[in-house]
Design a protein around this motif. Structure first.
Motif, PDB file in Angstrom:
ATOM      1  N   PHE A 183      -8.731   7.316 -11.682  1.00 18.36           N
ATOM      2  CA  PHE A 183      -9.525   6.028 -10.860  1.00 18.36           C
ATOM      3  C   PHE A 183      -8.570   4.786 -11.189  1.00 18.36           C
ATOM      4  CE2 PHE A 183     -12.684   3.036 -11.364  1.00 18.36           C
ATOM      5  CZ  PHE A 183     -13.736   3.271 -10.342  1.00 18.36           C
ATOM      6  N   LYS A 184      -8.961   4.172 -10.148  1.00 16.54           N
ATOM      7  CA  LYS A 184      -8.633   2.524 -10.188  1.00 16.54           C
ATOM      8  C   LYS A 184      -9.389   1.588  -9.416  1.00 16.54           C
ATOM      9  CE  LYS A 184      -5.610   4.246  -6.181  1.00 16.54           C
ATOM     10  NZ  LYS A 184      -4.221   4.443  -5.986  1.00 16.54           N
ATOM     11  N   LYS A 185      -9.445   0.364  -9.563  1.00 15.70           N
ATOM     12  CA  LYS A 185     -10.230  -0.557  -8.967  1.00 15.70           C
ATOM     13  C   LYS A 185      -9.442  -1.775  -8.755  1.00 15.70           C
ATOM     14  CE  LYS A 185     -11.677  -2.650 -13.375  1.00 15.70           C
ATOM     15  NZ  LYS A 185     -10.803  -2.052 -14.194  1.00 15.70           N
ATOM     16  N   LYS A 186     -10.002  -2.607  -8.001  1.00 17.29           N
ATOM     17  CA  LYS A 186      -9.733  -4.125  -7.695  1.00 17.29           C
ATOM     18  C   LYS A 186     -10.629  -5.110  -7.529  1.00 17.29           C
ATOM     19  CE  LYS A 186      -6.139  -6.890  -4.857  1.00 17.29           C
ATOM     20  NZ  LYS A 186      -5.405  -6.915  -3.854  1.00 17.29           N
ATOM     21  N   TRP A 250       2.399   4.030  -1.454  1.00 15.93           N
ATOM     22  CA  TRP A 250       2.219   4.052  -0.043  1.00 15.93           C
ATOM     23  C   TRP A 250       2.905   5.203   0.734  1.00 15.93           C
ATOM     24  CZ3 TRP A 250      -2.200   2.766   1.802  1.00 15.93           C
ATOM     25  CH2 TRP A 250      -2.875   1.566   1.273  1.00 15.93           C
ATOM     26  N   GLU A 251       4.140   5.365   0.346  1.00 16.75           N
ATOM     27  CA  GLU A 251       5.195   6.172   0.694  1.00 16.75           C
ATOM     28  C   GLU A 251       4.554   7.685   0.619  1.00 16.75           C
ATOM     29  OE1 GLU A 251       9.971   7.791   0.261  1.00 16.75           O
ATOM     30  OE2 GLU A 251       8.793   6.046  -1.293  1.00 16.75           O
ATOM     31  N   LYS A 358      -9.046 -11.898  11.104  1.00 18.14           N
ATOM     32  CA  LYS A 358      -7.850 -10.855  10.522  1.00 18.14           C
ATOM     33  C   LYS A 358      -8.222 -10.477   9.416  1.00 18.14           C
ATOM     34  CE  LYS A 358      -4.826 -14.217  13.247  1.00 18.14           C
ATOM     35  NZ  LYS A 358      -3.820 -15.273  12.809  1.00 18.14           N
ATOM     36  N   SER A 359      -7.813  -9.180   9.129  1.00 16.84           N
ATOM     37  CA  SER A 359      -7.970  -8.613   7.464  1.00 16.84           C
ATOM     38  C   SER A 359      -7.120  -7.489   7.041  1.00 16.84           C
ATOM     39  CB  SER A 359      -9.171  -7.761   7.710  1.00 16.84           C
ATOM     40  OG  SER A 359      -9.860  -7.562   6.414  1.00 16.84           O
ATOM     41  N   ASP A 360      -6.398  -7.938   6.159  1.00 17.72           N
ATOM     42  CA  ASP A 360      -5.266  -7.077   5.952  1.00 17.72           C
ATOM     43  C   ASP A 360      -5.901  -5.779   5.034  1.00 17.72           C
ATOM     44  OD1 ASP A 360      -3.328  -8.935   6.579  1.00 17.72           O
ATOM     45  OD2 ASP A 360      -3.639  -9.909   4.961  1.00 17.72           O
ATOM     46  N   ILE A 361      -4.909  -4.726   5.259  1.00 16.10           N
ATOM     47  CA  ILE A 361      -4.676  -3.635   4.278  1.00 16.10           C
ATOM     48  C   ILE A 361      -4.383  -4.232   2.876  1.00 16.10           C
ATOM     49  CG2 ILE A 361      -3.704  -1.437   3.748  1.00 16.10           C
ATOM     50  CD1 ILE A 361      -5.417  -0.781   5.941  1.00 16.10           C
ATOM     51  N   GLN A 362      -4.944  -3.883   1.746  1.00 22.82           N
ATOM     52  CA  GLN A 362      -4.575  -4.375   0.522  1.00 22.82           C
ATOM     53  C   GLN A 362      -3.345  -3.447   0.253  1.00 22.82           C
ATOM     54  OE1 GLN A 362      -5.671  -6.989  -1.191  1.00 22.82           O
ATOM     55  NE2 GLN A 362      -7.151  -7.399   0.678  1.00 22.82           N
ATOM     56  N   SER A 363      -2.006  -4.287   0.157  1.00 20.69           N
ATOM     57  CA  SER A 363      -0.857  -3.650   0.025  1.00 20.69           C
ATOM     58  C   SER A 363      -0.613  -3.285  -1.392  1.00 20.69           C
ATOM     59  CB  SER A 363       0.470  -4.585   0.528  1.00 20.69           C
ATOM     60  OG  SER A 363       0.403  -5.660  -0.423  1.00 20.69           O
ATOM     61  N   ASP A 364      -1.449  -3.896  -2.393  1.00 19.19           N
ATOM     62  CA  ASP A 364      -1.011  -3.343  -3.794  1.00 19.19           C
ATOM     63  C   ASP A 364      -2.185  -2.575  -4.285  1.00 19.19           C
ATOM     64  OD1 ASP A 364      -3.196  -5.182  -3.673  1.00 19.19           O
ATOM     65  OD2 ASP A 364      -2.637  -6.581  -5.324  1.00 19.19           O
ATOM     66  N   PHE A 365      -2.891  -1.920  -3.537  1.00 14.13           N
ATOM     67  CA  PHE A 365      -3.897  -0.897  -3.723  1.00 14.13           C
ATOM     68  C   PHE A 365      -3.914   0.201  -3.082  1.00 14.13           C
ATOM     69  CE2 PHE A 365      -8.524   0.435  -4.282  1.00 14.13           C
ATOM     70  CZ  PHE A 365      -8.532   0.549  -5.532  1.00 14.13           C
ATOM     71  N   VAL A 366      -3.221   1.198  -3.258  1.00  9.40           N
ATOM     72  CA  VAL A 366      -2.892   2.318  -2.576  1.00  9.40           C
ATOM     73  C   VAL A 366      -4.391   3.259  -2.457  1.00  9.40           C
ATOM     74  CG1 VAL A 366      -1.396   4.565  -2.231  1.00  9.40           C
ATOM     75  CG2 VAL A 366      -0.280   2.282  -3.125  1.00  9.40           C
TER      76      VAL A 366
END
Length: 635
Positions: A183-186, A250-251, A358-366
Motif C-alpha cells: 500500500f502507498k499514498k501521496k 512505470w516501466e 491541464k493536469s499531469d499524471i503524477q510521475s512519482d506515484f506509480v
C-alpha cells in the motif's frame, strides 16, 4: 418498579432519538461554516477495507446540509457499477431545517441507467444516482452506500473538499489493507488545512479533518484540484479486469498493462486488413500512412462516452469497433493502433488526464491514473499525438484537451512518462486584417479576415459547426462593443494541413460614430477590442493562473467620412511587463484614410495572489487604450 423502569427507558429512548435528529438541525452549524457556503458537509466518512489483491469494500456516509440551490451539486449521491463492482446497499434520508426526517429514499427510488448512451456493448456499465428536488431550503441529506469490487487498481482518492463554497464540519478516512500488497499514498496540500493523521501503520491509515471553512472562488484561480487537499492511494500488487498486476515502476507497470490488458485486443478481420492495405497503397512514409489511417477512422467511427471510473482500462476489441463503428477513447485509440499495425506503423496507447485545464499524471506515484486515452505515433525523437475520439481534429493536433501535460506512453518494453506537445505562446496566434468605412451619418461597414492557429485554432474551428442562430450569437458576443451589429456574408476556410482556421466576415452597424453638431466621435479599435473586466478582489487569497498565452496582431484600414477632418487622434501606445506586451500604432494617410495596427501578447504562467492587482492594472490599461476614440470635425 417495573413501570418506573419502563418510563425511564422510554424517556431515555426519546431523549436519544431527539438528540440524534437534532444533530441534523441547521441550528447546530456554526456561523463560520455557513459563511460563503452553498452547502455544509456535516460528515464525510469513507471506510475502505482491502481484504486481498482481488477484494475491496468501500463504505461511504455523506451528510450534506444544502443551504441553497447552488449547493445541490455537493450532495454527490451516485455510484457506478459493472460486472466487477456490485452495490451492496445504497440509500438516502432527507431531513428538514430542524432535523426532522421528511423522506427516506431506498435503492428502488434511485435512478438506475446505463452509463453509456447510444451503445449496447456496454450494457453492464451502469450508474445509480439520486435525483431529488427539494421542497424548500435548507435541508439535509444523509447518503450511505456500500460497494464491493474485485478491481483494486483504482482506490478512490480522499477528496472531501470537492468544490468552492462548501464548508466541512467533519470528515474521516479509514483504510485497512494487508501488509504484503505494498500500500502507498501521496498527500497533497495538507499544510494549509487542519488535517490530523490518526494512524499510519503497515496495515492501517486514518485521517480526520474538522471545521474547514468554505473557500470563495476567485477569478483566474487554478482548478480546485490544484488548491484543495487530497490523498492518492494505490497498491503495488493489485487486480484489474480479471488480471493481477504490479505497479513498482512505470516501466514495469506499462509492460504489465501492455502484455496482460491490451494484448489480444487489436485483432482485425482479414477483409478489413485487405481494405486498409489497398487504401494505403504504395505509400512508404510512416507519417503519411498514419494520416491516411487517421482520416479513415474519423470518417468511419463515432465516439461514445463511457463515464470515468467504469469499464476499467481494457478496451473493447478492435474487431467490434470495426463492425459497429463506435467506441470510447480506449476503443477508438486501440482500433487506430490495430489499423496502423496492418501497414507496419508502430503506435502506443497513451494514458492521461484529458481536460481543458491541464493536469499531469503524477510521475512519482506509480498507479492507475488518468481518465482518457490517445495514441502516440513515434516520429524521430518525438511523437505525433492522435486524438482518436474526434471526427474533426487535424492530424496530430492536440488543441487544449491533451496539450502540455505529463502522460503515460505504453510501449512493448514498458511505460514511459512523456510531456505532450506544448503550444508556444507566440504560436497561439490570431491575425486580423480588414477594412472599415464610416459614412457621414456615423454608420459603419467593414470586412475582416481572421486567421487563427495554435491553441486559438481549437477555439475558432468549432464555429464552423454552429447553427446559423448560434453563429450570429457568437459574433454578437465577440463584437459586443459594436451596437446595432448586422452580419453579412460569412465564409470559413479550415486548412487542416497547416492547422489554420480563417473567418471572412462582412458586417455593418448604424450609428457606430456618435454625431453631435459638427463633431463625430468613435472608437478606432472596432474589431479586436478587449472589453473584459478583471475583477477587483480585496484580500485575495489564491494564486492566479494564465493557462495559455497568445499573440493577437491586427492591421486595419479605416476610411473616414468625406467632409470631415481629424481634430483629435489617439497617440501610439506601448506597454511592457511580466504579463506580456501590448502596442498600438496609428498611421495617417492620404484621402482621409488611417491604418490602425495593434498587437497583444500575453504570457502563460502561474502568479502569486500578490501579483493579481498588478495584472488587473495591466489589463485595465489595455482596455482603456483599446477604447481610445478619434474626434472628427465637419469641414
Amino acid at each position: 418498579m417495573k413501570k418506573l423502569f419502563c418510563a425511564l427507558l422510554f424517556f431515555f429512548f426519546t431523549i436519544t432519538f431527539f438528540a440524534q435528529k437534532s444533530d441534523y438541525s441547521i441550528l447546530k452549524i456554526s456561523d463560520s461554516l455557513k459563511e460563503n457556503a452553498n452547502a455544509v458537509l456535516r460528515l464525510d466518512q469513507m471506510d475502505i477495507t482491502i481484504a486481498s489483491q482481488r477484494s475491496m469494500n468501500i463504505k461511504a456516509q455523506r451528510v450534506v446540509t444544502v443551504l441553497n440551490d447552488r449547493g445541490l451539486n455537493d450532495i454527490d449521491a451516485y455510484q457506478h457499477y459493472d460486472k466487477s463492482t456490485s452495490i451492496k446497499s445504497i440509500e438516502a434520508v432527507v431531513y428538514d431545517v430542524f432535523g426532522n426526517e421528511i423522506k427516506k429514499i431506498k435503492r428502488k427510488d434511485f435512478k438506475d441507467q446505463s452509463a453509456v448512451s447510444g451503445s449496447t456493448l456496454f450494457s453492464d456499465n451502469r450508474v445509480v444516482f439520486l435525483d431529488y428536488t427539494p421542497i424548500s431550503y435548507p435541508f439535509t441529506i444523509v447518503y450511505t452506500s456500500e460497494v464491493e469490487t474485485s478491481n483494486t487498481a483504482f482506490i478512490p482518492q480522499w477528496y472531501f473538499l470537492s468544490s468552492y463554497n462548501l464548508s466541512v464540519e467533519k470528515c474521516m478516512l479509514n483504510v485497512t489493507y494487508p501488509k504484503e500488497l505494498g500500500f502507498k499514498k501521496k498527500e497533497f496540500r495538507f499544510s494549509d488545512f487542519e488535517i490530523k493523521k490518526i494512524e499510519d501503520s503497515d496495515t492501517r491509515l486514518s485521517y480526520k479533518a474538522v471545521n474547514i471553512l468554505a473557500q470563495r472562488q476567485e477569478d483566474l484561480s487554478p482548478s480546485n484540484t490544484d488548491l484543495f487537499p487530497k490523498v492518492m492511494m494505490g497498491l503495488e500488487r493489485f487486480h484489474l479486469e480479471g488480471v493481477d498486476g504490479t505497479a513498482t515502476t512505470w516501466e514495469a507497470f506499462g509492460k504489465w498493462y501492455g502484455e496482460k490488458v491490451l494484448n489480444g485486443t487489436t485483432i482485425l478481420p482479414d477483409e478489413t486488413k485487405t481494405k486498409i492495405k489497398a487504401l494505403v497503397g504504395d505509400e512508404k512514409d510512416p507519417v503519411k500512412k498514419a494520416k491516411i489511417i487517421y482520416d479513415y477512422v474519423q470518417k468511419k467511427s463515432r465516439y461514445v462516452n463511457i463515464a470515468v471510473g467504469i469499464g476499467g482500462w481494457k478496451p473493447m476489441m478492435a474487431a467490434d469497433v470495426d463492425r459497429l463503428g463506435y467506441g470510447d477513447c480506449k476503443a477508438l485509440s486501440n482500433y487506430t493502433k490495430a489499423l496502423l499495425q496492418v501497414v507496419d506503423v508502430p503506435s502506443y496507447n497513451t494514458i492521461l488526464y484529458g481536460d481543458r485545464y491541464k493536469s499531469d499524471i503524477q510521475s512519482d506515484f506509480v498507479s492507475m491514473q488518468g481518465n482518457h486515452m490517445i495514441l502516440a505515433v513515434p516520429n524521430g525523437d518525438n511523437y505525433i499525438w492522435l486524438e482518436c475520439t474526434s471526427q474533426d481534429d487535424p492530424f496530430g493536433y492536440q488543441g487544449t484537451f491533451t496539450d502540455d501535460r505529463n502522460v503515460l506512453v505504453v510501449k512493448p518494453e514498458g511505460g514511459e512518462i512523456v510531456r505532450t506537445k506544448i503550444y508556444d505562446d507566440q504560436g497561439n496566434t490570431q491575425i486580423g486584417q480588414g477594412i472599415y468605412t464610416i459614412n457621414q451619418n456615423g454608420d459603419f461597414s467593414g470586412v475582416l479576415k481572421i486567421a487563427s492557429q495554435g491553441s486559438q485554432y481549437a477555439a475558432k474551428a468549432r464555429i464552423e459547426t454552429l447553427q446559423p442562430n448560434e453563429k450570429e450569437e457568437h459574433y454578437k458576443e465577440y463584437w459586443n462593443n459594436i451596437n446595432n451589429l448586422k452580419l453579412g456574408k460569412i465564409t470559413f476556410t479550415n486548412d487542416k494541413e497547416n492547422i489554420c482556421f480563417t473567418e471572412d466576415v462582412q458586417l455593418s452597424a448604424s450609428n457606430y460614430g456618435a454625431v453631435s453638431g459638427n463633431k463625430m466621435i468613435f472608437v478606432l479599435d472596432a474589431f479586436n477590442q478587449y472589453t473584459g473586466n478583471v475583477k477587483r478582489i480585496r484580500n485575495r487569497k489564491n494564486p492566479f493562473q494564465i493557462q495559455r498565452g497568445y499573440l493577437d496582431t491586427d492591421e486595419i484600414e479605416i476610411n473616414l467620412p468625406e467632409g470631415f477632418s481629424v481634430e483629435f487622434l489617439p497617440q501610439n501606445y506601448e506597454l511592457k511587463g511580466k504579463f506580456g506586451e501590448y502596442r498600438t500604432e496609428i498611421i495617417k494617410k492620404e484621402n482621409n484614410k488611417l491604418t490602425y495596427k495593434r498587437s497583444m501578447f500575453l504570457n502563460k504562467g502561474k502568479y502569486s495572489n500578490k501579483e493579481y492587482d498588478e495584472y488587473r492594472l495591466f489589463m485595465e490599461q489595455i482596455s482603456r487604450n483599446d477604447n481610445a476614440k478619434i474626434i472628427l470635425t465637419k469641414n
